[in-house]
Design a protein around this motif. Structure first.
Motif, PDB file in Angstrom:
ATOM      1  N   ARG A  25       0.823  -1.208   0.000  1.00 34.07           N
ATOM      2  CA  ARG A  25       0.000   0.000   0.000  1.00 34.07           C
ATOM      3  C   ARG A  25       0.860   1.262   0.000  1.00 34.07           C
ATOM      4  O   ARG A  25       0.539   2.250  -0.677  1.00 34.07           O
ATOM      5  N   ALA A  26       1.952   1.253   0.762  1.00 36.38           N
ATOM      6  CA  ALA A  26       2.818   2.427   0.817  1.00 36.38           C
ATOM      7  C   ALA A  26       3.452   2.702  -0.541  1.00 36.38           C
ATOM      8  O   ALA A  26       3.506   3.853  -0.996  1.00 36.38           O
ATOM      9  N   ALA A  27       3.935   1.648  -1.204  1.00 34.71           N
ATOM     10  CA  ALA A  27       4.539   1.824  -2.531  1.00 34.71           C
ATOM     11  C   ALA A  27       3.513   2.352  -3.522  1.00 34.71           C
ATOM     12  O   ALA A  27       3.805   3.245  -4.334  1.00 34.71           O
ATOM     13  N   GLY A  28       2.301   1.806  -3.446  1.00 31.12           N
ATOM     14  CA  GLY A  28       1.248   2.296  -4.324  1.00 31.12           C
ATOM     15  C   GLY A  28       0.895   3.749  -4.039  1.00 31.12           C
ATOM     16  O   GLY A  28       0.643   4.534  -4.966  1.00 31.12           O
ATOM     17  N   LEU A  71       4.456  -0.685  -6.453  1.00 28.50           N
ATOM     18  CA  LEU A  71       4.991   0.269  -7.428  1.00 28.50           C
ATOM     19  C   LEU A  71       4.294   0.117  -8.777  1.00 28.50           C
ATOM     20  O   LEU A  71       4.113   1.103  -9.509  1.00 28.50           O
ATOM     21  N   GLU A  72       3.892  -1.102  -9.091  1.00 26.40           N
ATOM     22  CA  GLU A  72       3.241  -1.333 -10.381  1.00 26.40           C
ATOM     23  C   GLU A  72       1.727  -1.098 -10.337  1.00 26.40           C
ATOM     24  O   GLU A  72       1.024  -1.355 -11.312  1.00 26.40           O
ATOM     25  N   GLY A  73       1.250  -0.606  -9.199  1.00 23.49           N
ATOM     26  CA  GLY A  73      -0.155  -0.215  -9.121  1.00 23.49           C
ATOM     27  C   GLY A  73      -1.111  -1.301  -8.681  1.00 23.49           C
ATOM     28  O   GLY A  73      -2.334  -1.116  -8.742  1.00 23.49           O
ATOM     29  N   GLU A  74      -0.597  -2.423  -8.199  1.00 24.63           N
ATOM     30  CA  GLU A  74      -1.468  -3.492  -7.728  1.00 24.63           C
ATOM     31  C   GLU A  74      -2.008  -3.164  -6.338  1.00 24.63           C
ATOM     32  O   GLU A  74      -1.400  -2.417  -5.574  1.00 24.63           O
ATOM     33  N   ASP A  75      -3.152  -3.749  -6.017  1.00 20.95           N
ATOM     34  CA  ASP A  75      -3.793  -3.544  -4.730  1.00 20.95           C
ATOM     35  C   ASP A  75      -3.891  -4.883  -3.999  1.00 20.95           C
ATOM     36  O   ASP A  75      -4.165  -5.912  -4.631  1.00 20.95           O
TER      37      ASP A  75
END
Length: 456
Positions: A25-28, A71-75
Motif C-alpha cells: 500500500r505504501a509503494a502504491g 509500485l506497479e499499481g497493484e492492490d
C-alpha cells in the motif's frame, strides 16, 4: 472517530499485514503521489528503503514482492496471487519496473530495494522511505510507517503521525471499552447494534451486511483452500502443511462421540487459514495476517456448532469483533513489531472471545469480560518468527489462540459480567509490556525461538 469494521477486516494477501500488505500500500501510495504531482512521467528511477523490523525480516515476509507490486499499481485486495510472484521475479531479472503499470523505469533490486537490518526510524519500527529520481535529480521522497493490520501512516513531519480521522459523524463514537459499555447501557443496545449504527452512518445497512458477508465468504474460501492443500510451505524451513491431513482425519476417522472433536475442528480451521497466509494466499486481515486464523476459526465454530446460526450470526459476530478491535487500534497497537505477538494473536483472541460471547447470548458486560480474558492471558507474548517466516510459531499459535477465545467466552458466560481487571486496564498493560519488551523479541527474528531453532 471510531475505526470502521471494514478497516480492521480487509481482504489482502499473505504472509504479513505489516510486512506485505503495508509496504504494498505504501509503494502504491508513493506512485499515486508522483502521478498526482505530475512527476511520474519524469521519473527515471525509484528507490525503496525498509527499516527496522521490515528490514530485519522483509525477505521472509515477502516485502520485496509487495513493494514491486505496489509500485506497479497493484492492490492487496485484487492482486492475482497466482501470477503476481512470477511478475516480481521478472522484475528481478529484467531490472525494469512499470510504475503504476504504465511507466517503465530502471529498478535494480540490489541497489533500489534496500533492507536496513539494523537501522530503524524513530517513530515506528516498520518504517519505509521511497525516493524518485529524474537522472541525478531527486524529484520526490516520502516516508511511511506500516503500523500493523495493513494500516499505513504518512510521515507528516510532526514526528508523531496519526491515523487520519474519518470525518463522518457517527451516532455512538467511542475509543475505550468503558465508553463502549457505557453507550450500550445508556441506549439499551448490544455491542453489535451500536457498531451497526455507526457503520450505517458511512454506508447503507444493506451494504454493511453485504460487505461483512463478503468478508466471511473470503474467510471460508481461505479455510477450504487450506484444508485441501497438502505439501510443504515455501521458505527454507520446509514446514509441512497439516490442515489437509487433519481435515481428512476428521472426516473419516474422528470419533463423533469425543467431546473434544469440536476443538479439533477449530484447530483445523485456524491452521488452514494460516497455512494459506504463509503461502502468500488470499486472506482477510483480522486484525493482522499473523493472527488471521483466529476469528475465522471461532466464527466457523459458531456457525457449525451453535443451533440456529445464520447470516445474522455472522454479521453480529464480525461487528462485535470489529468494535473490540477498534478499541485496540485507537488506544494501543496491533503491530507485532511494536508490542510483540500479544498485540496480534492476543488482540485477535480478545476480539473473537467478545464476539462469541454476544452471539451466545451474553450481556455487554460479559462481552467486555471475555475480551479482557482473551488478552490477559496473552500478555508478554513475544514475536520471534523462525527464519523471518510467518510459520513457526505463528501457525500453531493461531490454533491455540482460537481455543483460548472459546474458553474466555465460556468463562465470561458463567459469570455475571463483574470482574476485577477491565479491558481498558489490560490493553494499557499490553502496551506497557510491549514498551518494556526487548527489540529482539518484536518481529526481528533475533530472539526467542528464532535463534534456538536450526534452519534446515
Amino acid at each position: 472517530m471510531t475505526v470502521s469494521v471494514f478497516d480492521l477486516f480487509s481482504i489482502g494477501i499473505g504472509p504479513s499485514s505489516s510486512h506485505t500488505v503495508g509496504p504494498m500500500r505504501a509503494a502504491g501510495r508513493f506512485v499515486t503521489t508522483l502521478a498526482d504531482e505530475g512527476l511520474l512521467g519524469r521519473t527515471t528511477r525509484v528507490r525503496s528503503e525498509l527499516f527496522g523490523s521490515l528490514g530485519a525480516t522483509g525477505h521472509g515476509h515477502g516485502s520485496y514482492d509487495a513493494v514491486v507490486w505496489g509500485l506497479e499499481g497493484e492492490d492487496p485486495q485484487t492482486v492475482d496471487t497466482s501470477t503476481a510472484p512470477a511478475r516480481a521475479a521478472e522484475v528481478r531479472q529484467t531490472r525494469r519496473v512499470r510504475l503504476a503499470g504504465t511507466h517503465e523505469v530502471d529498478f535494480d533490486p540490489d541497489e533500489d530495494l534496500v533492507l536496513h537490518r539494523r537501522r530503524a526510524l524513530p517513530f515506528h519500527p516498520n518504517g519505509m522511505t521511497f525516493t524518485a529520481w529524474a537522472g541525478d535529480q531527486v524529484l520526490a521522497e516520502r516516508t511511511y510507517y506500516s503500523i500493523g493490520g495493513g494500516f499505513v501512516l504518512d510521515d507528516d513531519g510532526t514526528g508523531t503521525p496519526a491515523l487520519r480521522p474519518d470525518p463522518t459523524p457517527v451516532p455512538y463514537p467511542f475509543r475505550t471499552a468503558a465508553e463502549l459499555v457505557g453507550l450500550c447501557r445508556a441506549h439499551g443496545l448490544r455491542v453489535s447494534d451500536l457498531m451497526l449504527a455507526d457503520e450505517c452512518a458511512r454506508r447503507p445497512e444493506a451494504d454493511v451486511r453485504a460487505g461483512l458477508l463478503e468478508i466471511w465468504a473470503v474467510m471460508t474460501a481461505c479455510v477450504r483452500a487450506g484444508s485441501a492443500t497438502p505439501g510443504v510451505l515455501p521458505g527454507g524451513l520446509k514446514v509441512r502443511r497439516r490442515a489437509a491431513e487433519l481435515h481428512t482425519w476428521l472426516q473419516l476417522t474422528a470419533d463423533p462421540a469425543d467431546p473434544l472433536t469440536a476443538l479439533d475442528w477449530v484447530s483445523l480451521w485456524a491452521l488452514a487459514v494460516n497455512e494459506e497466509n504463509a503461502s502468500g494466499g488470499r486472506v482477510v486481515t483480522a486484525p493482522t495476517n499473523g493472527a488471521a486464523g483466529i476469528i475465522p476459526a471461532v466464527l466457523h465454530y459458531a456457525v457449525r456448532f451453535l443451533p440456529g446460526a445464520d447470516d445474522d450470526t455472522v454479521v453480529r459476530f464480525l461487528l462485535v469483533a470489529g468494535a473490540i478491535g477498534a478499541i485496540y487500534q485507537q488506544t494501543a497497537s496491533i503491530s507485532g513489531a511494536e508490542v510483540g505477538c500479544q498485540g496480534e494473536v492476543g488482540t485477535a483472541c480478545s476480539m473473537a472471545a467478545g464476539a462469541l460471547t454476544e452471539v451466545l447470548g451474553g450481556s455487554v458486560e460479559q462481552v467486555e469480560n471475555a475480551a479482557e480474558i482473551g488478552m490477559e492471558h496473552h500478555l508478554g507474548l513475544t514475536c520471534d518468527p523462525v527464519g523471518g517466516l510467518v510459520q513457526i510459531p505463528c501457525i500453531e499459535r493461531n490454533a491455540v489462540g482460537s481455543v483460548k477465545a472459546i474458553t474466555a467466552a465460556r468463562l465470561a458466560l458463567r459469570g455475571d459480567g463483574r470482574h476485577t481487571v477491565s479491558l481498558d486496564q489490560v490493553i494499557k498493560t499490553m502496551m506497557e509490556t510491549g514498551a518494556d519488551m526487548k527489540v529482539k523479541y518484536k518481529e526481528t527474528s533475533r530472539g526467542g525461538l528464532a535463534v534456538n531453532i536450526v534452519e534446515c
